[in-house]
Design an enzyme around this catalytic site. Structure first.
Site, short mmCIF file in Angstrom:
data_model
loop_
_atom_site.label_atom_id
_atom_site.label_comp_id
_atom_site.label_asym_id
_atom_site.label_seq_id
_atom_site.Cartn_x
_atom_site.Cartn_y
_atom_site.Cartn_z
N LYS A 1 0.86 -1.19 0.00
CA LYS A 1 0.00 0.00 0.00
C LYS A 1 0.89 1.24 0.00
CE LYS A 1 -4.04 1.71 2.52
NZ LYS A 1 -4.95 1.44 3.63
N ASP B 1 -2.08 10.60 -5.89
CA ASP B 1 -0.67 10.25 -6.10
C ASP B 1 -0.30 8.78 -5.86
OD1 ASP B 1 -0.84 10.12 -3.38
OD2 ASP B 1 0.48 11.82 -2.97
N GLY B 2 -1.25 7.99 -5.37
CA GLY B 2 -0.96 6.57 -5.16
C GLY B 2 -0.04 6.31 -3.98
N ARG C 1 0.75 -5.32 3.57
CA ARG C 1 -0.29 -5.96 4.38
C ARG C 1 -0.68 -7.30 3.80
NH1 ARG C 1 -5.71 -2.17 3.67
NH2 ARG C 1 -5.91 -2.43 1.43
N ASP D 1 -16.82 -0.18 0.08
CA ASP D 1 -15.53 -0.57 -0.50
C ASP D 1 -14.52 -0.91 0.61
OD1 ASP D 1 -16.04 2.37 -0.39
OD2 ASP D 1 -13.87 2.47 -0.57
P1 AMP Z 1 -9.97 4.97 1.42
O1 AMP Z 1 -10.77 6.10 1.94
O2 AMP Z 1 -8.53 4.96 1.88
O3 AMP Z 1 -10.63 3.65 1.61
O4 AMP Z 1 -9.84 5.22 -0.13
C1 AMP Z 1 -10.93 5.32 -1.01
C2 AMP Z 1 -10.44 5.19 -2.42
O5 AMP Z 1 -9.49 6.21 -2.72
C3 AMP Z 1 -9.74 3.88 -2.73
O6 AMP Z 1 -10.05 3.53 -4.03
C4 AMP Z 1 -8.28 4.24 -2.59
O7 AMP Z 1 -7.45 3.38 -3.33
C5 AMP Z 1 -8.26 5.65 -3.13
N1 AMP Z 1 -7.15 6.46 -2.59
C6 AMP Z 1 -7.01 6.93 -1.34
N2 AMP Z 1 -5.86 7.64 -1.22
C7 AMP Z 1 -5.26 7.59 -2.43
C8 AMP Z 1 -4.05 8.12 -2.95
N3 AMP Z 1 -3.21 8.84 -2.20
N4 AMP Z 1 -3.77 7.86 -4.25
C9 AMP Z 1 -4.59 7.14 -5.01
N5 AMP Z 1 -5.74 6.63 -4.59
C10 AMP Z 1 -6.08 6.85 -3.31
MG MG Z 2 -10.53 1.84 1.20
#
Ligand code: AMP
Ligand code: MG
Length: 497
Positions: A113, A125-126, A176, A255
């Site tokens: 991650k 930014d991933g 993870r 999700d």
């Molecule tokens: P989360 O709230 O962390 O469950 O994220 C919700 C969605 O946003 C998921 O599809 C994550 O992969 C995406 N996401 C969260 N932070 C980033 C990030 N910095 N770069 C790319 N995708 C993100």
């Molecule tokens: Mg998530």
């Protein structure tokens, strides 16, 4: 025992059609170094854990060297976020490297991650920041030690890479592990796109790999119904366990709901200090959709979304299928309540079920709320309760503002204990096994983060060690088992991580 480069990688998910994922390649962080490595999780992969080997792990844990036969993928999914449907999400910053089967035959998917952009990053930014990887690493291991189903964490790698959030932070990666990272949203996306064949492919994959006992059910409609029921049962149980330790997930979007009933995606979660039924740990959750006391109800709502996404699996008219699946949903409340009451009874040191159990529990919680009593410590100290001489309970009693109300409750509780006639030390022992002394309070993780951001990782290791034994009395400064000092501000955590 293996070193990392001897691990045998397979990737059963990648053998599904490419509609389910995209091939990706990790992108590296500047000056990666190992921040934390979890020997307990490593042993699940039959990994060596000597220090020399650890350093040789870095290229793998930082995404630099991708294993032979590893086919890194980002999974596709959608989901309901704060009640509204988001048609396309997917692993925006996570990459599944593949799966490793250990000598007991358990399969573990390894997921990096923070390893850079994927086709699902939607312009972001991933990346993950050090702060958020520490939060996920420590909490998933703390939850595991509490006996709560969760994804696990193998390692954190830190770096000098600048990542832009509210301020500039350092990029990091978490490795993870889980038997599967498939979510409710992995089904929802194909329902909403009307790609019904994919729903069946995914359901069959999940049954074959993760619920193989259901393969004995030969009639497909029955088998899919049983799959839904199994997910529902695990979800209800997991959420009942959250409620028993005062844990709020913070972002119960579909999700983030695991098809295996694992606690998944640690963002702005929180263990509460003082009991507050309406506790909202996520700063961005303006209306309290995911407040502590809403979690059981939201779990059911999320299962409703999964049920809907599974409807095309049934070889019946949509109406009949919907009736059948929906007929199962009320069972969620029963399963939840049964686990919750059993668990709370154990926390109170009671063994027999009585009609008034719920009122004993609710009255205690209401008194705790009224008096701002610390959730974890109150339950831990209940094992000292003297049912024979109520005067002896003044330390407990003094925590409540309404002493008369407490006295009434104490009388009732004492009567229950005495009726059960269980040996005092046996009761105490059993209570200490279910009422943790140590949970990952926000101020504890916050201090570990602040030290780590200054280059000192020792507090991460220390907290990890402490939280590995949450039920044991440990010789430690009281700081680790107490709420933050009143003058320190309540820490609010937002989604940005
Ligand atoms: P989360 O709230 O962390 O469950 O994220 C919700 C969605 O946003 C998921 O599809 C994550 O992969 C995406 N996401 C969260 N932070 C980033 C990030 N910095 N770069 C790319 N995708 C993100
Ligand atoms: Mg998530």
């Amino acid at each position: 025992m293996n070193s990392f480069n001897q691990l045998n990688f397979t990737n059963s998910f990648a053998s599904l059609p490419e509609t389910f994922y995209s091939h990706v390649t990790p992108s590296l962080l500047k000056n990666s170094h190992l921040v934390a490595f979890n020997n307990t999780a490593a042993s699940l992969l039959d990994l060596d854990n000597d220090d020399q080997n650890r350093e040789s792990l870095l290229p793998f844990l930082s995404g630099e060297r991708v294993q032979k036969d590893s086919k890194p993928i980002a999974m596709l999914y959608s989901g309901h976020q704060f009640g509204g449907y988001s048609p396309q999400l997917g692993d925006g910053r996570a990459m599944m490297l593949g799966e490793v089967t250990n000598k007991s035959g358990e399969k573990w998917e390894l997921q990096l991650k923070g390893s850079g952009q994927t086709p699902y990053s939607r312009g972001a930014d991933g990346r993950a920041v050090l702060r958020s990887t520490i939060r996920e690493y420590l909490c998933s291991e703390a939850m595991h030690a509490l006996g709560i189903p969760t994804t696990r964490a193998l390692s954190i790698t830190g770096s000098d890479e600048e990542v832009y959030r509210e301020s500039i932070e350092k990029g990091a990666m978490l490795l993870r592990m889980a038997p599967s990272h498939v979510r409710f949203g992995s089904f929802e996306i194909f329902y909403h796109r009307q790609q019904y064949q994919e729903i069946q492919t995914l359901a069959n994959y999940i049954i074959e790999h993760h619920y193989p006992q259901l393969l004995d059910i030969t009639e497909p409609n029955e088998r899919y119904l049983a799959l839904f029921e199994a997910v529902m049962t695990r979800t209800a149980r997991m959420i009942s366990q959250w409620q028993q330790v005062g844990f709020s997930h913070g972002v119960m979007n579909t999700d983030n709901m695991s098809i295996l009933g694992l606690t998944l995606d640690y963002g702005p979660y929180g263990f509460m200090d003082e009991y507050d039924a309406g506790y909202i740990c996520n700063h961005s959750d303006t209306y309290g959709r995911y407040a502590f006391d809403q979690q059981p109800k939201i779990g059911k709502w999320n299962l409703g979304r999964l049920a809907q996404a599974m409807l095309p699996l049934f070889d019946e008219t949509p109406k009949i299928a919907a009736e059948k699946v929906n007929a199962l949903l009320p069972k969620y409340d029963e399963i939840f309540q049964q686990h919750y009451l059993n668990g709370m009874r154990a926390k109170l040191g009671l063994t027999d079920a009585h009609d008034d159990d719920e009122s004993i529990i609710d009255e205690l919680l209401e008194m705790m709320q009224q008096s701002h009593v610390d959730f974890t410590n109150l339950f831990r100290s209940l094992s000292q309760f003297d049912p024979h001489d109520l005067e002896n309970n003044h330390l407990l009693r003094d925590q409540f503002v309404d002493r008369e109300r407490f006295d009434l409750w104490a009388k009732f509780y004492a009567l229950r204990i005495v009726t059960e006639a269980r040996d005092k030390s046996e009761r105490k022992l059993s209570m200490e096994k279910v009422n943790p002394k140590y949970v990952l309070r926000n101020h504890l993780v916050q201090r570990a983060i602040e030290l780590a951001e200054a280059g000192d990782y020792t507090e991460i290791h220390r907290l990890h060690e402490i939280l590995n034994h949450p039920f044991s009395e440990q010789t430690l400064p009281s700081y680790y088992a107490t709420p933050p000092p009143e003058e320190s501000e309540r820490i609010v955590v937002s989604c940005s991580s």
